[in-house]
Design an enzyme around this catalytic site. Structure first.
Site, PDB file in Angstrom:
ATOM      1  N   ASP A  79       0.847  -1.194   0.000  1.00  0.00           N
ATOM      2  CA  ASP A  79       0.000   0.000   0.000  1.00  0.00           C
ATOM      3  C   ASP A  79       0.883   1.245   0.000  1.00  0.00           C
ATOM      4  O   ASP A  79       1.909   1.275   0.672  1.00  0.00           O
ATOM      5  CB  ASP A  79      -0.919  -0.002   1.217  1.00  0.00           C
ATOM      6  N   GLU A  80       0.446   2.283  -0.742  1.00  0.00           N
ATOM      7  CA  GLU A  80       1.289   3.461  -1.007  1.00  0.00           C
ATOM      8  C   GLU A  80       2.672   3.009  -1.485  1.00  0.00           C
ATOM      9  O   GLU A  80       3.718   3.422  -0.980  1.00  0.00           O
ATOM     10  CB  GLU A  80       1.391   4.355   0.233  1.00  0.00           C
ATOM     11  N   ALA A  81       2.636   2.143  -2.492  1.00  0.00           N
ATOM     12  CA  ALA A  81       3.856   1.484  -2.960  1.00  0.00           C
ATOM     13  C   ALA A  81       4.897   2.461  -3.481  1.00  0.00           C
ATOM     14  O   ALA A  81       6.097   2.187  -3.419  1.00  0.00           O
ATOM     15  CB  ALA A  81       3.504   0.461  -4.043  1.00  0.00           C
ATOM     16  N   ILE A 107      -0.726  -0.915  -4.613  1.00  0.00           N
ATOM     17  CA  ILE A 107      -1.738   0.144  -4.534  1.00  0.00           C
ATOM     18  C   ILE A 107      -1.015   1.434  -4.194  1.00  0.00           C
ATOM     19  O   ILE A 107      -0.225   1.464  -3.246  1.00  0.00           O
ATOM     20  CB  ILE A 107      -2.788  -0.161  -3.446  1.00  0.00           C
TER      21      ILE A 107
END
Length: 231
Positions: A79-81, A107
């Site tokens: 997440d928040e890659a 994501i």
């Protein structure tokens, strides 16, 4: 994934506070599954849950990419890659998925044309991958369209549409502090035969000592053999 197949699954945020958000969301989902009759154990420290089939979901942070090495994984969510270092994927997580033939889901809000942008484009060329670029208004039913319009005007009034395009429309180019955020290299390109140039002149106006201090701009003027001026 954990319900269908035993294995170890990780949800990973770039820093611990963001991982904490993931942990709260996971616990809400797990509580719904427990109410539906599933037998799931929840452990607060470290943060993980275990299903009756032996599958585990762990919440991790990528603060230290080396800490993500070693475990054989069946699936990971980054997440928040775009805020996670590339080495976390290439040197730790990717190899950890190999022996299980696991999956990965990235994501993120874009952060310029960094490694996630490169991965996004690579996914278009490899049938084992898929990539999507989705605007908030198209995928989030909980945000009123009028709210999106408000924020567009807010950023427009401040000359910061680049931020709007990045945060609300998943625009990879906008976070480059463009003077003209509408510019898209995939659209605004020369579509006719390139003429012969007789003179080329260019210049740069640096807006400050750091990229965030002020917008910098550049201009190029070209004179063709037919005495045309292209800027």
């Amino acid at each position: 994934g954990a319900i269908d197949k035993p294995g170890v699954y990780w949800w990973i945020g770039p820093i611990y506070p963001i991982s904490d958000i993931g942990w709260r969301i996971l616990k809400r989902l797990i509580n719904q599954l427990i109410k539906a009759g599933l037998d799931i154990k929840v452990r607060e420290d470290p943060r993980w849950v275990e299903f009756s089939n032996g599958a585990q979901i762990w919440i991790k942070s990528a603060d230290n990419p080396d800490s993500l090495r070693g475990e054989g994984l069946s699936g990971v969510v980054l997440d928040e890659a775009a805020q996670i270092r590339e080495s976390a994927w290439t040197e730790a997580l990717g190899p950890s998925l190999a022996d299980k033939q696991g999956w990965a889901l990235f994501i993120t809000t874009p952060k310029g044309k960094n490694w996630i942008y490169q991965l996004y484009n690579y996914a278009k060329t490899d049938p084992a991958w898929a990539s999507w670029q989705l605007k908030t208004k198209d995928i989030n039913p909980y945000i009123d369209p009028d709210e999106i319009d408000y924020w567009y005007k807010y950023y427009d009034d401040r000359g910061q549409l680049n931020i709007f395009y990045q945060e609300w429309e998943a625009d990879f180019g906008s976070s480059q502090f463009l003077v003209y955020p509408e510019f898209d290299s995939t659209i605004h390109k020369w579509k006719t035969p390139i003429p012969e140039f007789s003179v080329v002149r260019g210049g740069l106006d640096f807006g400050g000592t750091t990229i965030g201090s002020h917008m910098s701009t550049g201009a190029v003027g070209i004179k063709t053999e037919r005495d045309e001026l292209i800027c």
